[in-house]
Design an enzyme around this catalytic site. Structure first.
Site: not given
Length: 213
Positions: A70, A119, A192, A194
């Site tokens: 990350e 993304d 996750t 999300y």
């Protein structure tokens, strides 16, 4: 949404080099030495966010070593705090950009990559930034062992369709595919942050597991 700025994050990260490994390129080819059990398989998640997935995977699978990547210090500190509260010998973190993985990992060093809710970069001019673009696949193939796998989850149908086409053109083998993961019989799914939000809204989650030839 941009993450909230945490002015204390940089110093906090610097105080825990045993978890967030500094100078990652110096470990190239020797990542096994960062773990208590160096002979275990090595799995990498690119874009770990706040760490729900990688942390739970490390808990469930003590027979695997994990590295979460990350790049944002304001986000990676959330994973670091989890590990400090509940140490895991088989989980390490890297605060690096994933654009040049070959400078961090040696050929045949990794057993599996995870791409979770990357993304989508939907504009055509940004295609090369997608983590399933051919240049990234070249890196994964080099770093993975011959039997290594790439696992992907996303809520973005466009990215998923693009990725399947990219995998096919590259000659990869699709081992498992789901067009609605939470309505499938896929076992042992670890979500996750999300994914939990999308699941609560009833949104479809796309998932696939692939192999390089």
């Amino acid at each position: 949404m941009r993450p909230r700025y945490k002015p204390w994050a940089k110093d906090f990260i610097a105080r825990h080099p045993e978890v967030i490994i500094p100078n990652a390129h110096e470990k190239r080819g020797m990542w096994h030495t960062s773990f208590a059990q160096p002979d275990l398989p090595l799995h990498i998640e690119i874009g770990s966010g706040k760490g729900k997935f990688i942390f739970e995977m490390a808990q469930r699978h003590p027979d695997v070593n994990f590295i979460g990547i990350e790049r944002d210090e304001n986000i990676i500190v959330s994973i670091l705090q989890k590990i400090i509260q509940q140490p895991l010998d088989n989980l390490r973190l890297l605060q690096v950009d994933a654009n040049d993985l070959l400078s961090i990992f040696a050929p045949n060093e990794v057993d599996r990559f995870y791409l979770n809710f990357s993304d989508p970069w939907p504009k055509n001019r940004h295609e090369k930034r997608r983590l399933t673009y051919r240049a990234f696949l070249d890196q994964y193939k080099t770093i993975l062992k011959p039997s290594g796998e790439l696992h992907m989850k996303t809520d973005n149908q466009g990215l998923f369709e693009y990725s399947l086409e990219s995998f096919s053109r590259y000659g990869m083998i699709i081992k498992n595919i789901s067009l609605d993961l939470h309505q499938s019989n896929f076992p042992d799914n670890v979500t996750t942050e999300y994914e939990e939000k999308f699941k609560a809204k009833g949104q479809r989650i796309y998932h696939c597991q692939t192999l390089f030839r």
